[in-house]
Scaffold this motif. Structure first.
Motif, PDB file in Angstrom:
ATOM      1  N   ALA A 197       0.799  -1.233   0.000  1.00  0.00           N
ATOM      2  CA  ALA A 197       0.000   0.000   0.000  1.00  0.00           C
ATOM      3  C   ALA A 197       0.829   1.280   0.000  1.00  0.00           C
ATOM      4  CB  ALA A 197      -0.934   0.006   1.217  1.00  0.00           C
ATOM      5  N   VAL A 198       2.151   1.180  -0.093  1.00  0.00           N
ATOM      6  CA  VAL A 198       2.987   2.380  -0.071  1.00  0.00           C
ATOM      7  C   VAL A 198       2.773   3.196  -1.346  1.00  0.00           C
ATOM      8  CG1 VAL A 198       5.354   3.248  -0.089  1.00  0.00           C
ATOM      9  CG2 VAL A 198       4.725   1.384   1.445  1.00  0.00           C
ATOM     10  N   GLN A 199       2.572   4.489  -1.152  1.00  0.00           N
ATOM     11  CA  GLN A 199       2.463   5.425  -2.264  1.00  0.00           C
ATOM     12  C   GLN A 199       3.632   6.405  -2.219  1.00  0.00           C
ATOM     13  OE1 GLN A 199      -1.434   7.191  -1.780  1.00  0.00           O
ATOM     14  NE2 GLN A 199      -2.475   5.446  -2.726  1.00  0.00           N
ATOM     15  N   THR A 200       3.888   7.049  -3.343  1.00  0.00           N
ATOM     16  CA  THR A 200       5.038   7.956  -3.402  1.00  0.00           C
ATOM     17  C   THR A 200       4.915   9.087  -2.384  1.00  0.00           C
ATOM     18  OG1 THR A 200       3.952   9.181  -5.192  1.00  0.00           O
ATOM     19  CG2 THR A 200       5.511   7.463  -5.820  1.00  0.00           C
ATOM     20  N   ALA A 201       3.685   9.515  -2.099  1.00  0.00           N
ATOM     21  CA  ALA A 201       3.494  10.609  -1.136  1.00  0.00           C
ATOM     22  C   ALA A 201       3.805  10.185   0.292  1.00  0.00           C
ATOM     23  CB  ALA A 201       2.053  11.117  -1.211  1.00  0.00           C
ATOM     24  N   ASP A 202       3.930   8.884   0.531  1.00  0.00           N
ATOM     25  CA  ASP A 202       4.229   8.405   1.884  1.00  0.00           C
ATOM     26  C   ASP A 202       5.704   8.547   2.240  1.00  0.00           C
ATOM     27  OD1 ASP A 202       1.565   7.605   2.189  1.00  0.00           O
ATOM     28  OD2 ASP A 202       1.970   5.634   1.314  1.00  0.00           O
ATOM     29  N   LEU A 251      11.672   4.878  -8.909  1.00  0.00           N
ATOM     30  CA  LEU A 251      10.733   5.770  -9.587  1.00  0.00           C
ATOM     31  C   LEU A 251      11.318   6.282 -10.891  1.00  0.00           C
ATOM     32  CD1 LEU A 251       9.245   7.868  -6.633  1.00  0.00           C
ATOM     33  CD2 LEU A 251       8.144   6.025  -7.916  1.00  0.00           C
ATOM     34  N   THR A 252      12.628   6.539 -10.895  1.00  0.00           N
ATOM     35  CA  THR A 252      13.278   7.010 -12.110  1.00  0.00           C
ATOM     36  C   THR A 252      13.277   5.932 -13.185  1.00  0.00           C
ATOM     37  OG1 THR A 252      14.707   8.463 -10.822  1.00  0.00           O
ATOM     38  CG2 THR A 252      15.420   7.935 -13.059  1.00  0.00           C
ATOM     39  N   GLU A 253      13.495   4.689 -12.760  1.00  0.00           N
ATOM     40  CA  GLU A 253      13.603   3.581 -13.706  1.00  0.00           C
ATOM     41  C   GLU A 253      12.253   3.050 -14.159  1.00  0.00           C
ATOM     42  OE1 GLU A 253      15.374  -1.017 -13.809  1.00  0.00           O
ATOM     43  OE2 GLU A 253      15.828   0.312 -12.131  1.00  0.00           O
ATOM     44  N   VAL A 254      11.337   2.816 -13.213  1.00  0.00           N
ATOM     45  CA  VAL A 254      10.059   2.168 -13.519  1.00  0.00           C
ATOM     46  C   VAL A 254       8.925   3.176 -13.641  1.00  0.00           C
ATOM     47  CG1 VAL A 254       8.384   0.449 -12.707  1.00  0.00           C
ATOM     48  CG2 VAL A 254      10.828   0.057 -12.387  1.00  0.00           C
ATOM     49  N   GLY A 255       8.981   4.221 -12.823  1.00  0.00           N
ATOM     50  CA  GLY A 255       7.925   5.221 -12.831  1.00  0.00           C
ATOM     51  C   GLY A 255       6.835   4.929 -11.815  1.00  0.00           C
ATOM     52  N   GLU A 256       6.009   5.938 -11.574  1.00  0.00           N
ATOM     53  CA  GLU A 256       4.917   5.791 -10.614  1.00  0.00           C
ATOM     54  C   GLU A 256       3.725   5.141 -11.289  1.00  0.00           C
ATOM     55  OE1 GLU A 256       3.568   9.072  -7.614  1.00  0.00           O
ATOM     56  OE2 GLU A 256       2.282   9.256  -9.376  1.00  0.00           O
ATOM     57  N   HIS A 257       3.071   4.214 -10.573  1.00  0.00           N
ATOM     58  CA  HIS A 257       1.904   3.544 -11.139  1.00  0.00           C
ATOM     59  C   HIS A 257       0.648   4.386 -10.922  1.00  0.00           C
ATOM     60  CE1 HIS A 257       4.050  -0.180 -12.051  1.00  0.00           C
ATOM     61  NE2 HIS A 257       4.688  -0.021 -10.907  1.00  0.00           N
ATOM     62  N   VAL A 258      -0.396   4.056 -11.657  1.00  0.00           N
ATOM     63  CA  VAL A 258      -1.660   4.797 -11.563  1.00  0.00           C
ATOM     64  C   VAL A 258      -2.148   4.823 -10.121  1.00  0.00           C
ATOM     65  CG1 VAL A 258      -4.070   4.854 -12.296  1.00  0.00           C
ATOM     66  CG2 VAL A 258      -2.287   4.213 -13.932  1.00  0.00           C
ATOM     67  N   GLY A 259      -2.525   5.996  -9.637  1.00  0.00           N
ATOM     68  CA  GLY A 259      -2.987   6.145  -8.268  1.00  0.00           C
ATOM     69  C   GLY A 259      -1.880   6.473  -7.291  1.00  0.00           C
ATOM     70  N   GLY A 260      -0.646   6.625  -7.788  1.00  0.00           N
ATOM     71  CA  GLY A 260       0.461   6.973  -6.912  1.00  0.00           C
ATOM     72  C   GLY A 260       1.110   5.789  -6.235  1.00  0.00           C
ATOM     73  N   TRP A 261       0.760   4.545  -6.652  1.00  0.00           N
ATOM     74  CA  TRP A 261       1.307   3.353  -6.016  1.00  0.00           C
ATOM     75  C   TRP A 261       2.744   3.095  -6.468  1.00  0.00           C
ATOM     76  CZ3 TRP A 261      -1.982   1.917  -2.402  1.00  0.00           C
ATOM     77  CH2 TRP A 261      -3.343   2.116  -2.585  1.00  0.00           C
ATOM     78  N   PHE A 262       3.552   2.592  -5.575  1.00  0.00           N
ATOM     79  CA  PHE A 262       4.893   2.146  -5.935  1.00  0.00           C
ATOM     80  C   PHE A 262       4.845   0.851  -6.732  1.00  0.00           C
ATOM     81  CE2 PHE A 262       7.264   5.059  -3.209  1.00  0.00           C
ATOM     82  CZ  PHE A 262       8.478   5.134  -3.872  1.00  0.00           C
ATOM     83  N   LEU A 263       3.863   0.007  -6.422  1.00  0.00           N
ATOM     84  CA  LEU A 263       3.779  -1.320  -7.011  1.00  0.00           C
ATOM     85  C   LEU A 263       2.585  -1.403  -7.953  1.00  0.00           C
ATOM     86  CD1 LEU A 263       4.486  -3.168  -3.673  1.00  0.00           C
ATOM     87  CD2 LEU A 263       6.039  -3.063  -5.620  1.00  0.00           C
ATOM     88  N   PRO A 264       2.650  -2.265  -8.969  1.00  0.00           N
ATOM     89  CA  PRO A 264       1.553  -2.349  -9.938  1.00  0.00           C
ATOM     90  C   PRO A 264       0.320  -3.017  -9.356  1.00  0.00           C
ATOM     91  CG  PRO A 264       3.212  -4.033 -10.385  1.00  0.00           C
ATOM     92  CD  PRO A 264       3.764  -3.168  -9.290  1.00  0.00           C
ATOM     93  N   GLY A 265      -0.831  -2.651  -9.914  1.00  0.00           N
ATOM     94  CA  GLY A 265      -2.074  -3.280  -9.492  1.00  0.00           C
ATOM     95  C   GLY A 265      -3.226  -2.320  -9.324  1.00  0.00           C
ATOM     96  N   SER A 266      -2.950  -1.139  -8.849  1.00  0.00           N
ATOM     97  CA  SER A 266      -3.958  -0.055  -8.744  1.00  0.00           C
ATOM     98  C   SER A 266      -5.294  -0.474  -8.132  1.00  0.00           C
ATOM     99  CB  SER A 266      -4.211   0.554 -10.124  1.00  0.00           C
ATOM    100  OG  SER A 266      -3.021   1.058 -10.658  1.00  0.00           O
TER     101      SER A 266
END
Length: 362
Positions: A197-202, A251-266
């Motif tokens: 559940a970690v997001q970039t804003a965390d 984040l530089t290599e893979v990028g942020e996922h939809v919804g600000g998630w670090f991991l895919p799945g949204s």
């Protein structure tokens, strides 16, 4: 107020009024039996175990159906309580007929197919409901109180702490998208649902902190629920600079996922991530570790570094330091270790002093 009188048919009618003024009566062939019943009622009212006859007709199932919706519970807690009550073999037995033997038979039946820890959890949930029934004067005593339960193996005998080499090997073998999860579990102590559940804003980049603000749980039917962490587990974890650098590089290599998630799945799925974790372990040749073992890896590192139980508890998101001690007490240095270390320091200091005396004398 109570009384006992003989009826024209020769039977004895014993009666009393409860605290609400409602009259209760029973008929007996012998006067002494009626008096014994009245004495028993009077005793239960004095000791606080009195249950009105109507209330004693309730069952665990009917009481729980009315009581559970009033509880301030997280959704997961309610589901666990529902399951425990539904699985209870005496859920439909009227409270007035409920005996200790019912609880003992339930525990015995569970032993055939459930782990000791699961049995303890279910009994704890059902016992909580029965305790509430006692407080509501629907049940005289809780039949699960003091119940003998199967012993759970001491945690130090079952805990698997990965080595630093294993943690690194799994990271190198993992898919790039999975590495942030591995890092926040190993170096910030997050549970897999919290890590998912970690997001970039965390991530507080400048302060080198990680805000554990939520968790993700998989529900039946493929539903993923984003919810607060376990009770008392929301926290801000100080993290090493290297961890923030790794997350930034990701984040530089893979990028942020939809919804600000670090991991895919949204949102990401903890169950899917667990399967990817197991795949990385197989690729690395690392056996018998789980995502939760990474929390043990993190906690053991904090303890080795000399952190006290309160500090470890805060970092881990435990509700109290007592939980930390229950889990990790065997990892903290005991009095013998500290005594041995202090004596060693004393011995070293006297040896150094003797060397100085010999040197000055020469």
């Amino acid at each position: 107020m109570s009384s006992i009188r003989q009826r024209p048919d020769g039977k004895w009618r014993a009666r009393y009024r409860d605290d609400e003024g409602k009259e209760h009566s029973r008929h007996f062939e012998r006067k002494r039996d009626g008096q014994a019943w009245l004495d028993e009622v009077a005793s239960s009212r004095l000791t606080g175990t009195y249950v009105a006859p109507a209330a004693s007709k309730a069952t665990l199932a009917t009481f729980y159906a009315q009581w559970a919706p009033m509880q301030v519970w997280a959704a997961g807690t309610r589901r666990n309580a529902d399951y425990a009550v539904d699985s209870c073999t005496f859920r439909d037995v009227p409270f007035g007929k409920l005996r200790r033997s019912h609880a003992e038979a339930w525990v015995k039946a569970m032993q055939s197919n459930l782990a000791a820890s699961t049995i303890q959890t279910r009994v704890r949930y059902v016992g909580g409901v029965l305790k509430a029934a006692v407080l509501d004067r629907a049940l005289a005593t809780d039949p699960t109180k003091g119940l003998r339960l199967p012993a759970v193996r001491r945690i130090e005998h079952t805990m698997r702490i990965p080595t630093p080499a294993e943690v690194q090997a799994v990271r190198e073998a993992a898919e790039p998208f999975l590495r942030p999860l591995l890092d926040v579990m190993a170096f910030a102590g997050l549970r897999i649902g919290e890590g998912a559940a970690v997001q970039t804003a965390d991530v507080r980049w400048l302060q080198q902190e990680l805000h554990v603000a939520r968790q993700i749980q998989n529900r039946p039917g493929g539903v993923r629920e984003v919810c607060p962490p376990k009770h008392g587990s929301e926290r801000v974890v100080p993290v090493p600079a290297e961890l923030t650098l790794r997350l930034s590089a990701h984040l530089t290599e893979v990028g942020e996922h939809v919804g600000g998630w670090f991991l895919p799945g949204s949102p990401p799925s903890p169950d899917a991530l667990r399967r990817w974790f197991e795949k990385a372990c197989r690729a690395a040749g690392v056996e018998c570790i789980t995502p939760h073992d990474y929390r043990h890896f993190y906690a053991s590192g904090l303890i080795r570094a000399g952190l006290d139980a309160v500090s470890v508890s805060r970092a881990m998101g435990h509700a109290s330091p007592s939980i930390t001690l229950n889990i990790y007490a065997h990892l903290f240095p005991d009095a013998a270790d500290r005594t041995r270390a202090a004596a060693a320091d004393l011995l070293a200091s006297t040896t150094a002093s003797a060397d100085q005396v010999r040197t000055s004398g020469a």
